[in-house]
Design an enzyme around this catalytic site. Sequence first.
Site, PDB file in Angstrom:
ATOM      1  N   HIS A   6      -5.511  -0.619   4.940  1.00  0.00           N
ATOM      2  CA  HIS A   6      -5.075   0.840   4.724  1.00  0.00           C
ATOM      3  C   HIS A   6      -6.317   1.496   5.071  1.00  0.00           C
ATOM      4  O   HIS A   6      -7.328   1.931   4.269  1.00  0.00           O
ATOM      5  CB  HIS A   6      -4.718   1.133   3.205  1.00  0.00           C
ATOM      6  CG  HIS A   6      -4.301   2.514   2.990  1.00  0.00           C
ATOM      7  ND1 HIS A   6      -3.428   2.816   2.142  1.00  0.00           N
ATOM      8  CD2 HIS A   6      -4.805   3.809   3.415  1.00  0.00           C
ATOM      9  CE1 HIS A   6      -3.072   4.166   1.973  1.00  0.00           C
ATOM     10  NE2 HIS A   6      -4.010   4.754   2.752  1.00  0.00           N
ATOM     11  N   THR A  15       0.751  -1.038   0.080  1.00  0.00           N
ATOM     12  CA  THR A  15       0.052   0.090  -0.008  1.00  0.00           C
ATOM     13  C   THR A  15       0.866   1.308   0.055  1.00  0.00           C
ATOM     14  O   THR A  15       1.922   1.435   0.608  1.00  0.00           O
ATOM     15  CB  THR A  15      -1.027   0.011   1.017  1.00  0.00           C
ATOM     16  OG1 THR A  15      -2.043   0.949   0.927  1.00  0.00           O
ATOM     17  CG2 THR A  15      -0.291   0.253   2.585  1.00  0.00           C
ATOM     18  N   CYS A  74      -3.360   8.268   7.186  1.00  0.00           N
ATOM     19  CA  CYS A  74      -3.926   6.982   7.222  1.00  0.00           C
ATOM     20  C   CYS A  74      -2.920   5.826   7.642  1.00  0.00           C
ATOM     21  O   CYS A  74      -1.818   6.021   7.936  1.00  0.00           O
ATOM     22  CB  CYS A  74      -4.290   6.510   5.752  1.00  0.00           C
ATOM     23  SG  CYS A  74      -5.203   7.697   4.842  1.00  0.00           S
TER      24      CYS A  74
END
Lengths: 284, 160
Positions: B46, B23, B29
């Site tokens: 994620h 990711t 995040c």
Amino acid sequence: MISDKILKSINNLPAFPATVHRVSEVISDPDFSVGDLVNIIKYDQSITANILRMCNSPYFGIRYKVSSLREAVVYLGRKNILNAVYTAGTSRYYKKVKGYYWGATKLWEHSVGVALMSQILAKKIYDREDPGLFTAGLLHDIGKVVLGEFVHESFQEIMDLVSNQGYSFLEAEEEVIGVNHAELGGEIASLWNFPKEIRDAITYHHRPDLIEKGDDSIPWLIYLADQACMMMGIGGGADGLAYRGLKEVINKFGLRQRDFEESIVLLLKDLDEAKELLDLMEND
Amino acid sequence: MNQIVVGISDLKVSGNIGDVLITYALGSCIGVAVYDPYVVVGGLLHFMLPDSSIDGNKAKKNPAMFADTGIPLLFKSCYKLGAEKKRMIVKIAGGASIMDDMDYFRIGQKNITALRKMFWRNNVLIDAEDIGKNLNRTVQLHISTGKVLVKNSANVFEEL
């Protein structure tokens, strides 16, 4: 101070497509004719092709299959045609960006993200969208296109100031290179004959608090949209989140935490629906 | 090596030793990597925001968007492939902040807090973490070994 080397790089940028400014002029007349617009746009093949690629994007909400430029202009309507033309005309500048990114398309993704987010925030705060704001979003980091080469050369030095000495990335650019990407972007916009509100939005997109007088709502909205995209890693680069947060923004817009988080949720949806805008980079 | 991309508000699980889950650009995040070495099953989440109560419909359609709905789904998805909680190794990265954001929106810090609360309530220990600061991180989870690699501004992958 902008060095001669950097000035030379600015002058080497391809001129901003005249078609885009012409469209913007014509569309500001409430009685504009579709035929006039088509006649202006059709001579720029790259913009025409880009518009046709994008106009069936769910983001623009056209429910018919568009196959000609005339149909695109008719169905897009006044608000969207301007956003589409600016998107179609500016993507060409974002193909090669050094310094800030590892992948070439990331700055474009970030720029589209900020343009989309600026509309979401404007709608939430003022209950309206604004094509000037969309354009400012697309171009807010245009300075990086030129400065990237110089950031690339001095990357270690810049990162040392950011990681070890508490500089923001912007301040480090200024210290090491002599100019930051926001200021440089404002210079480029002025060379391209953009109106003051767009130039200011670019120049002050990290420091809207430094604007002394006049309407500063566009720069503040671009600032906030940019911060949201940095937080969400939309087109995130090597400069990361190393920019200063200005807490005045909360009072400026009376925005609650919840409003901000809801806007982020909407941004993700818009980005998903605007894939065709992001794809311009891959197809060109 | 088969690379599987985990987007923003997304999660992927795998039991194939050839797979690498990745990711990109986490920002505020958080990437949560879980791995059960016994059955060789791992997952990568994620998530974007701390709390699904801002949009219940969205949370139903896309649970991976929020910490409180994404984390349980990550674990459950691994259980379906035979993983067991007591064996799972948990590593996290992300949760970065804008500079000086003390009185600001603090999404990164809120994400970290939401995650810690959930883990604490459910007796989950974090084995390794690379969180906070002002940088973007890219995370890889190698299913064959369970290795988690994190890349930051220096553009180098390092094992977490």
